[in-house]
Design a protein around this motif. Sequence first.
Motif, PDB file in Angstrom:
ATOM      1  N   GLY A  64       0.847  -1.182   0.000  1.00  0.00           N
ATOM      2  CA  GLY A  64       0.000   0.000   0.000  1.00  0.00           C
ATOM      3  C   GLY A  64       0.882   1.231   0.000  1.00  0.00           C
ATOM      4  N   ALA A  65       0.276   2.384  -0.166  1.00  0.00           N
ATOM      5  CA  ALA A  65       1.046   3.615  -0.267  1.00  0.00           C
ATOM      6  C   ALA A  65       1.776   3.913   1.038  1.00  0.00           C
ATOM      7  CB  ALA A  65       0.122   4.769  -0.631  1.00  0.00           C
ATOM      8  N   PHE A  66       3.096   4.066   0.965  1.00  0.00           N
ATOM      9  CA  PHE A  66       3.904   4.455   2.106  1.00  0.00           C
ATOM     10  C   PHE A  66       3.694   5.947   2.357  1.00  0.00           C
ATOM     11  CE2 PHE A  66       8.123   6.096   3.554  1.00  0.00           C
ATOM     12  CZ  PHE A  66       8.128   5.504   4.808  1.00  0.00           C
ATOM     13  N   GLU A  67       3.480   6.316   3.612  1.00  0.00           N
ATOM     14  CA  GLU A  67       3.239   7.713   3.976  1.00  0.00           C
ATOM     15  C   GLU A  67       4.465   8.257   4.697  1.00  0.00           C
ATOM     16  OE1 GLU A  67       0.839   9.534   3.110  1.00  0.00           O
ATOM     17  OE2 GLU A  67      -0.593   8.078   2.320  1.00  0.00           O
ATOM     18  N   VAL A 137       9.442  -3.644  -1.761  1.00  0.00           N
ATOM     19  CA  VAL A 137       9.137  -2.314  -1.222  1.00  0.00           C
ATOM     20  C   VAL A 137       8.860  -1.345  -2.367  1.00  0.00           C
ATOM     21  CG1 VAL A 137      10.085  -0.331   0.029  1.00  0.00           C
ATOM     22  CG2 VAL A 137      10.424  -2.654   0.913  1.00  0.00           C
ATOM     23  N   ILE A 138       9.715  -1.369  -3.380  1.00  0.00           N
ATOM     24  CA  ILE A 138       9.526  -0.488  -4.540  1.00  0.00           C
ATOM     25  C   ILE A 138       8.202  -0.795  -5.225  1.00  0.00           C
ATOM     26  CG2 ILE A 138      10.435   0.111  -6.827  1.00  0.00           C
ATOM     27  CD1 ILE A 138      13.240  -0.691  -5.600  1.00  0.00           C
ATOM     28  N   ASP A 139       7.936  -2.064  -5.437  1.00  0.00           N
ATOM     29  CA  ASP A 139       6.734  -2.468  -6.178  1.00  0.00           C
ATOM     30  C   ASP A 139       5.441  -2.173  -5.436  1.00  0.00           C
ATOM     31  OD1 ASP A 139       7.866  -3.365  -8.505  1.00  0.00           O
ATOM     32  OD2 ASP A 139       7.927  -5.470  -7.917  1.00  0.00           O
ATOM     33  N   HIS A 140       5.439  -2.392  -4.128  1.00  0.00           N
ATOM     34  CA  HIS A 140       4.172  -2.428  -3.397  1.00  0.00           C
ATOM     35  C   HIS A 140       3.998  -1.339  -2.337  1.00  0.00           C
ATOM     36  CE1 HIS A 140       3.643  -6.157  -5.471  1.00  0.00           C
ATOM     37  NE2 HIS A 140       4.658  -6.734  -4.853  1.00  0.00           N
ATOM     38  N   GLN A 143       4.998   4.935  -4.344  1.00  0.00           N
ATOM     39  CA  GLN A 143       4.215   5.425  -5.460  1.00  0.00           C
ATOM     40  C   GLN A 143       5.106   6.165  -6.468  1.00  0.00           C
ATOM     41  OE1 GLN A 143       0.751   4.768  -5.748  1.00  0.00           O
ATOM     42  NE2 GLN A 143       1.478   3.370  -4.153  1.00  0.00           N
ATOM     43  N   PRO A 144       4.692   6.227  -7.733  1.00  0.00           N
ATOM     44  CA  PRO A 144       5.476   6.970  -8.731  1.00  0.00           C
ATOM     45  C   PRO A 144       5.695   8.421  -8.313  1.00  0.00           C
ATOM     46  CG  PRO A 144       3.825   5.606  -9.810  1.00  0.00           C
ATOM     47  CD  PRO A 144       3.537   5.530  -8.335  1.00  0.00           C
ATOM     48  N   GLY A 145       6.900   8.901  -8.568  1.00  0.00           N
ATOM     49  CA  GLY A 145       7.218  10.297  -8.333  1.00  0.00           C
ATOM     50  C   GLY A 145       7.407  10.704  -6.895  1.00  0.00           C
ATOM     51  N   THR A 146       7.603   9.738  -5.975  1.00  0.00           N
ATOM     52  CA  THR A 146       7.671  10.077  -4.554  1.00  0.00           C
ATOM     53  C   THR A 146       9.095  10.199  -4.026  1.00  0.00           C
ATOM     54  OG1 THR A 146       7.481   7.733  -3.974  1.00  0.00           O
ATOM     55  CG2 THR A 146       5.444   9.017  -4.035  1.00  0.00           C
ATOM     56  N   LEU A 147      10.094   9.776  -4.808  1.00  0.00           N
ATOM     57  CA  LEU A 147      11.468   9.787  -4.324  1.00  0.00           C
ATOM     58  C   LEU A 147      12.248  10.963  -4.923  1.00  0.00           C
ATOM     59  CD1 LEU A 147      12.397   5.993  -4.700  1.00  0.00           C
ATOM     60  CD2 LEU A 147      11.729   7.188  -2.605  1.00  0.00           C
ATOM     61  N   GLN A 148      13.101  11.558  -4.089  1.00  0.00           N
ATOM     62  CA  GLN A 148      14.018  12.579  -4.576  1.00  0.00           C
ATOM     63  C   GLN A 148      15.408  12.001  -4.850  1.00  0.00           C
ATOM     64  OE1 GLN A 148      13.459  15.714  -5.475  1.00  0.00           O
ATOM     65  NE2 GLN A 148      11.286  15.408  -5.068  1.00  0.00           N
ATOM     66  N   GLY A 149      15.647  10.785  -4.374  1.00  0.00           N
ATOM     67  CA  GLY A 149      16.941  10.172  -4.616  1.00  0.00           C
ATOM     68  C   GLY A 149      16.933   8.693  -4.302  1.00  0.00           C
ATOM     69  N   VAL A 150      17.877   7.961  -4.886  1.00  0.00           N
ATOM     70  CA  VAL A 150      18.087   6.533  -4.631  1.00  0.00           C
ATOM     71  C   VAL A 150      19.587   6.307  -4.504  1.00  0.00           C
ATOM     72  CG1 VAL A 150      17.823   4.174  -5.479  1.00  0.00           C
ATOM     73  CG2 VAL A 150      16.035   5.869  -5.960  1.00  0.00           C
ATOM     74  N   HIS A 151      19.996   5.572  -3.472  1.00  0.00           N
ATOM     75  CA  HIS A 151      21.398   5.211  -3.273  1.00  0.00           C
ATOM     76  C   HIS A 151      21.558   3.697  -3.394  1.00  0.00           C
ATOM     77  CE1 HIS A 151      22.058   9.015  -0.557  1.00  0.00           C
ATOM     78  NE2 HIS A 151      21.874   9.310  -1.826  1.00  0.00           N
ATOM     79  N   ILE A 152      22.476   3.268  -4.228  1.00  0.00           N
ATOM     80  CA  ILE A 152      22.863   1.855  -4.333  1.00  0.00           C
ATOM     81  C   ILE A 152      24.385   1.829  -4.284  1.00  0.00           C
ATOM     82  CG2 ILE A 152      22.709  -0.289  -5.634  1.00  0.00           C
ATOM     83  CD1 ILE A 152      20.283   0.824  -7.093  1.00  0.00           C
ATOM     84  N   PHE A 153      24.938   1.587  -3.111  1.00  0.00           N
ATOM     85  CA  PHE A 153      26.379   1.675  -2.921  1.00  0.00           C
ATOM     86  C   PHE A 153      27.009   0.289  -2.756  1.00  0.00           C
ATOM     87  CE2 PHE A 153      25.585   6.026  -0.775  1.00  0.00           C
ATOM     88  CZ  PHE A 153      25.449   6.629  -2.020  1.00  0.00           C
ATOM     89  N   ARG A 180       9.699   5.874  -9.909  1.00  0.00           N
ATOM     90  CA  ARG A 180       9.465   6.306  -8.524  1.00  0.00           C
ATOM     91  C   ARG A 180      10.143   7.639  -8.223  1.00  0.00           C
ATOM     92  NH1 ARG A 180       7.187   1.633 -10.047  1.00  0.00           N
ATOM     93  NH2 ARG A 180       6.007   0.668  -8.334  1.00  0.00           N
ATOM     94  N   LEU A 181      11.098   8.036  -9.061  1.00  0.00           N
ATOM     95  CA  LEU A 181      11.772   9.310  -8.869  1.00  0.00           C
ATOM     96  C   LEU A 181      10.903  10.459  -9.362  1.00  0.00           C
ATOM     97  CD1 LEU A 181      15.409   8.489 -10.040  1.00  0.00           C
ATOM     98  CD2 LEU A 181      14.744   9.206  -7.730  1.00  0.00           C
ATOM     99  N   ALA A 182      10.891  11.546  -8.603  1.00  0.00           N
ATOM    100  CA  ALA A 182      10.267  12.775  -9.067  1.00  0.00           C
ATOM    101  C   ALA A 182      11.166  13.416 -10.123  1.00  0.00           C
ATOM    102  CB  ALA A 182      10.059  13.728  -7.897  1.00  0.00           C
ATOM    103  N   PRO A 183      10.630  14.228 -11.022  1.00  0.00           N
ATOM    104  CA  PRO A 183      11.487  14.935 -11.976  1.00  0.00           C
ATOM    105  C   PRO A 183      12.588  15.703 -11.249  1.00  0.00           C
ATOM    106  CG  PRO A 183       9.183  15.169 -12.595  1.00  0.00           C
ATOM    107  CD  PRO A 183       9.197  14.488 -11.252  1.00  0.00           C
ATOM    108  N   GLY A 184      13.818  15.526 -11.708  1.00  0.00           N
ATOM    109  CA  GLY A 184      14.959  16.144 -11.050  1.00  0.00           C
ATOM    110  C   GLY A 184      15.584  15.288  -9.978  1.00  0.00           C
ATOM    111  N   GLY A 185      14.891  14.219  -9.558  1.00  0.00           N
ATOM    112  CA  GLY A 185      15.450  13.304  -8.579  1.00  0.00           C
ATOM    113  C   GLY A 185      16.637  12.542  -9.155  1.00  0.00           C
TER     114      GLY A 185
END
Length: 248
Positions: A64-67, A137-140, A143-153, A180-185
């Motif tokens: 469900g949608a993460f808040e 977590v990403i799939d379920h 929501q689309p456009g909710t992230l400003q960044g993703v780190h995979i180190f 899932r990234l917002a524009p500019g993310g």
Amino acid sequence: MTQPPENHPPALPDQPDAAATPAQGMVHRKTIKSYVLRTGRTTSGQTRALAELGGKFLQPYRPGAFEPSAAFGRTAPLILEIGFGMGEATAHIASVRPDDNFLCCEVHEPGVGALLKRIGEQQLHNIRILRHDAVEVIDHMLQPGTLQGVHIFFPDPWHKKRHNKRRLVQAPLISRLATRLAPGGYLHCATDWQPYAEQMLEVLGAEPLLANTADSYATRPDYRPLTKFENRGLRLGHGVWDIVFRRK
């Protein structure tokens, strides 16, 4: 380098977890997971941190949608980290970027306990941890456009060619992360294995929603610290590659 750094993220197992739901759209021979279960002893300090701080900083996996505002108690840019190992880099980044919220996925109990211990010692308030497969977590939950960044180190490089298909950074995952990234993310990957760096650059470069922030590899952003393992490798002449793309 042949050994994983302290913030070594999980990778892909040989066999799927029978109890887990396969992520939709991840089309490979076997179910894609974002981790392998590793052995390791949880120290008394990590166990204490799990007991004392887990109730506040661990988030349950609930489709469900993460808040974010409910989870963090505030509205702020949300950064997803996939795999944080023992949490050294995660805690540092959260401390130098207090205005961002960090949602961190890791299933390795000693690592979760270690990051909770760092949270307590450094009095950090902008980290939440999900002990669950990041792909689900990403799939379920996101929501689309909710992230400003993703780190995979430093994901597991799976050095042998026949194991390359187990690598985490592949087109299906990058495609869903891009949505899932917002524009500019941004999407920031780092590795100490050049063939994997080349694959990352190719995969991210092929994603139509993303644009490279550099001509090729990026200069390491100031927020990403050098781990002890990374420093040791650099002294021995090993390379480290950062790849940073932005959502168009």
